[in-house]
Design an enzyme around this catalytic site. Structure first.
Site, PDB file in Angstrom:
ATOM      1  N   SER A  92       7.629 -10.676   0.416  1.00  0.00           N
ATOM      2  CA  SER A  92       6.531  -9.726   0.594  1.00  0.00           C
ATOM      3  C   SER A  92       5.937  -9.925   1.985  1.00  0.00           C
ATOM      4  CB  SER A  92       5.464 -10.016  -0.456  1.00  0.00           C
ATOM      5  OG  SER A  92       4.248  -9.395  -0.106  1.00  0.00           O
ATOM      6  N   SER A  93       5.319  -8.858   2.522  1.00  0.00           N
ATOM      7  CA  SER A  93       4.714  -8.999   3.854  1.00  0.00           C
ATOM      8  C   SER A  93       3.474  -9.897   3.817  1.00  0.00           C
ATOM      9  CB  SER A  93       4.354  -7.623   4.423  1.00  0.00           C
ATOM     10  OG  SER A  93       3.474  -6.961   3.553  1.00  0.00           O
ATOM     11  N   CYS A  94       2.971 -10.217   2.612  1.00  0.00           N
ATOM     12  CA  CYS A  94       1.774 -11.076   2.555  1.00  0.00           C
ATOM     13  C   CYS A  94       2.103 -12.547   2.799  1.00  0.00           C
ATOM     14  CB  CYS A  94       1.024 -10.889   1.250  1.00  0.00           C
ATOM     15  SG  CYS A  94       1.862 -11.563  -0.167  1.00  0.00           S
ATOM     16  N   TYR A 114       0.185 -16.070  -4.622  1.00  0.00           N
ATOM     17  CA  TYR A 114       1.394 -15.238  -4.661  1.00  0.00           C
ATOM     18  C   TYR A 114       2.233 -15.474  -3.402  1.00  0.00           C
ATOM     19  CZ  TYR A 114       4.163 -10.893  -4.592  1.00  0.00           C
ATOM     20  OH  TYR A 114       5.182  -9.974  -4.539  1.00  0.00           O
ATOM     21  N   LYS A 122       6.076 -16.922  -2.937  1.00  0.00           N
ATOM     22  CA  LYS A 122       7.138 -16.181  -2.229  1.00  0.00           C
ATOM     23  C   LYS A 122       7.702 -17.017  -1.070  1.00  0.00           C
ATOM     24  CE  LYS A 122       7.578 -12.355  -4.521  1.00  0.00           C
ATOM     25  NZ  LYS A 122       8.866 -12.069  -5.159  1.00  0.00           N
ATOM     26  N   HIS A 178      -1.591  -1.541  -7.053  1.00  0.00           N
ATOM     27  CA  HIS A 178      -1.766  -1.455  -5.599  1.00  0.00           C
ATOM     28  C   HIS A 178      -2.508  -0.157  -5.254  1.00  0.00           C
ATOM     29  CE1 HIS A 178       1.642  -4.381  -5.698  1.00  0.00           C
ATOM     30  NE2 HIS A 178       0.898  -4.934  -4.767  1.00  0.00           N
TER      31      HIS A 178
HETATM   32  O1  GFB Z   1      -2.616  -2.334  -2.282  1.00  0.00           O
HETATM   33  P1  GFB Z   1      -3.651  -3.392  -2.309  1.00  0.00           P
HETATM   34  O2  GFB Z   1      -4.216  -3.748  -3.631  1.00  0.00           O
HETATM   35  O3  GFB Z   1      -3.052  -4.712  -1.689  1.00  0.00           O
HETATM   36  O4  GFB Z   1      -4.882  -2.953  -1.384  1.00  0.00           O
HETATM   37  P2  GFB Z   1      -3.015  -5.521  -0.310  1.00  0.00           P
HETATM   38  C1  GFB Z   1      -4.723  -2.439  -0.086  1.00  0.00           C
HETATM   39  C2  GFB Z   1      -6.051  -1.988   0.479  1.00  0.00           C
HETATM   40  O5  GFB Z   1      -6.465  -0.800  -0.220  1.00  0.00           O
HETATM   41  C3  GFB Z   1      -7.196  -2.989   0.355  1.00  0.00           C
HETATM   42  C4  GFB Z   1      -7.822  -0.912  -0.589  1.00  0.00           C
HETATM   43  O6  GFB Z   1      -7.961  -2.955   1.525  1.00  0.00           O
HETATM   44  C5  GFB Z   1      -8.016  -2.413  -0.813  1.00  0.00           C
HETATM   45  O7  GFB Z   1      -9.383  -2.765  -0.787  1.00  0.00           O
HETATM   46  N1  GFB Z   1      -8.110  -0.067  -1.757  1.00  0.00           N
HETATM   47  C6  GFB Z   1      -8.906   1.034  -1.759  1.00  0.00           C
HETATM   48  C7  GFB Z   1      -7.646  -0.237  -3.009  1.00  0.00           C
HETATM   49  N2  GFB Z   1      -9.007   1.536  -2.997  1.00  0.00           N
HETATM   50  C8  GFB Z   1      -8.222   0.771  -3.791  1.00  0.00           C
HETATM   51  C9  GFB Z   1      -7.918   0.816  -5.192  1.00  0.00           C
HETATM   52  O8  GFB Z   1      -8.401   1.657  -5.950  1.00  0.00           O
HETATM   53  N3  GFB Z   1      -7.042  -0.127  -5.649  1.00  0.00           N
HETATM   54  C10 GFB Z   1      -6.482  -1.078  -4.826  1.00  0.00           C
HETATM   55  N4  GFB Z   1      -5.610  -1.959  -5.357  1.00  0.00           N
HETATM   56  N5  GFB Z   1      -6.797  -1.153  -3.517  1.00  0.00           N
HETATM   57  C11 GFB Z   1      -1.348  -6.869  -1.714  1.00  0.00           C
HETATM   58  C12 GFB Z   1      -1.278  -8.260  -2.206  1.00  0.00           C
HETATM   59  O9  GFB Z   1      -2.357  -6.857  -0.782  1.00  0.00           O
HETATM   60  O10 GFB Z   1      -0.186  -6.429  -1.101  1.00  0.00           O
HETATM   61  C13 GFB Z   1      -0.031  -8.562  -2.928  1.00  0.00           C
HETATM   62  O11 GFB Z   1      -2.396  -8.525  -3.005  1.00  0.00           O
HETATM   63  C14 GFB Z   1       1.192  -7.900  -2.339  1.00  0.00           C
HETATM   64  O12 GFB Z   1       0.111  -9.917  -2.919  1.00  0.00           O
HETATM   65  C15 GFB Z   1       0.949  -6.496  -1.862  1.00  0.00           C
HETATM   66  O13 GFB Z   1       1.686  -8.644  -1.283  1.00  0.00           O
HETATM   67  C16 GFB Z   1       2.107  -5.918  -1.106  1.00  0.00           C
HETATM   68  O14 GFB Z   1      -2.160  -4.819   0.692  1.00  0.00           O
HETATM   69  O15 GFB Z   1      -4.381  -5.862   0.180  1.00  0.00           O
END
Ligand code: GFB
Length: 326
Positions: free
Chosen positions: A121-123, A150, A154, A193
């Site tokens: 993952s890119s994280c 996580y 990875k 996500h």
């Molecule tokens: O996709 P996301 O949950 O993961 O959130 P990450 C990306 C961005 O979208 C964050 C915003 O800045 C969130 O605050 N966001 C806005 C939201 N509205 C929403 C919403 O309703 N739901 C969610 N989920 N986000 C993940 C990692 O990070 O990326 C995992 O937690 C994994 O480990 C994945 O690597 C690819 O991009 O922040």
């Protein structure tokens, strides 16, 4: 760069005869890899649901490999989730991912799997890594706290593949996809996500006639999004053309802000209400854009533009059980 010595598996006809195990075939990524393998003419595909094989169970995984003896493995099984799921279930994210990876990678070595592809993952890259992020930035700095367990799991998977290649001469490669989306994603409002969460939120807002939709955080973080069928295509491409221990990024090479994403989502779904940003929710890492020059130099590029990918995901979503749930 370490080049792993191996027989060339290259062309699709040889590949199509082989017994290929896709771990995690019911997930977003595993499902897309299965579709892509079938399209390539691969018929001897091996899958097991969680009910049939618990990948966290060392003994069960050992028995499965002893019985089935797969030639190739795509390791797409993982406990995944968005920013909130990662923060809420850190123990499950680290334990389950470590167990799944350790069991499969070790059994793949013991049973002479010709080639294994591990999905990272890119994280895994440092929170404040220079952008776009090159493969060599791994372990150059502190991780983003919201998904550190996580990411550590990875990174362990990557290091296992590299260690087994070095000590045992295996051919275990690792790809690092950017944030993914597409049909069959998890559209849970809290644990998914950002793309599936926003898609379901606009859908619910439209159904109820709500005047606004809540977007978590400030809207300023930047993210890059790859359509899952593009990732599956890249996975087959690297399985055929890449045989080095160093990780390889898979992305589109372009990012946008969460605000821009929410606006695009509204356009795609026909939502005309307001977007309300909720700063009490975490932003996570400020920017995650992958440097994809290593993969581009090999001859692979993503094909599906974000807006087109969102449209086809929305078409799938509207026919899915998620669209019928409140
Ligand atoms: O996709 P996301 O949950 O993961 O959130 P990450 C990306 C961005 O979208 C964050 C915003 O800045 C969130 O605050 N966001 C806005 C939201 N509205 C929403 C919403 O309703 N739901 C969610 N989920 N986000 C993940 C990692 O990070 O990326 C995992 O937690 C994994 O480990 C994945 O690597 C690819 O991009 O922040």
């Amino acid at each position: 760069m370490t080049v792993i010595k191996m027989a060339k598996i290259g062309s699709v006809p040889i590949f199509s005869e082989a017994k290929i195990y896709v771990a995690g075939h019911r997930g977003l990524v595993g499902g897309a890899i299965i579709r892509r393998l079938k399209k390539a003419g691969c018929k001897n595909l091996l899958t097991r649901s969680l009910g049939q094989l618990d990948l966290r169970d060392q003994g069960a995984v050992a028995r499965f490999f002893r019985r089935e003896q797969p030639d190739y493995v795509f390791l797409a099984a993982a406990r995944v989730g968005g920013i909130r799921a990662n923060s809420t279930f850190p123990a499950q994210f680290i334990y389950e991912n470590l167990m799944i990876e350790a069991n499969i990678i070790h059994q793949a070595y013991l049973h002479g799997v010709k080639k294994l592809l591990f999905l990272g993952s890119s994280c895994i890259y440092p929170k404040f890594a220079p952008q776009p992020m090159k493969e060599e930035y791994l372990l150059d700095g502190k991780l983003e706290p919201t998904n550190e367990p996580y990411a550590v799991a990875k990174i362990a998977g990557i290091k296992m593949c590299q260690a087994y290649n070095r000590q045992y001469g295996t051919c275990f490669i690792s790809v690092m996809p950017t944030n993914l989306y597409g049909p069959r994603d998890n559209f849970d409002l809290l644990d998914s996500h950002v793309i599936p969460a926003l898609m379901r939120k606009v859908h619910l807002a439209r159904m109820s006639g709500a005047p606004e939709m809540v977007v978590w955080g400030s809207g300023s973080p930047r993210r890059e999004f790859l359509y899952v069928d593009d990732l599956a295509d890249a996975c087959l491409f690297v399985m055929e053309h890449y045989q080095e221990s160093e990780i390889i990024n898979v992305g589109v090479g372009q990012d946008l802000t969460i605000r821009e994403l929410a606006e695009m989502m509204a356009r795609v779904t026909g939502f005309t209400g307001r977007l309300r940003f909720d700063p009490s929710q975490p932003d996570g890492t400020p920017r995650k854009l992958l440097d994809v020059s290593r993969l581009t130099a090999l001859g692979w590029q993503a094909k599906v533009p974000l807006e087109a990918g969102l449209r086809s995901t929305y078409q799938w979503f509207r026919r899915s059980r998620w669209a019928r749930q409140g």
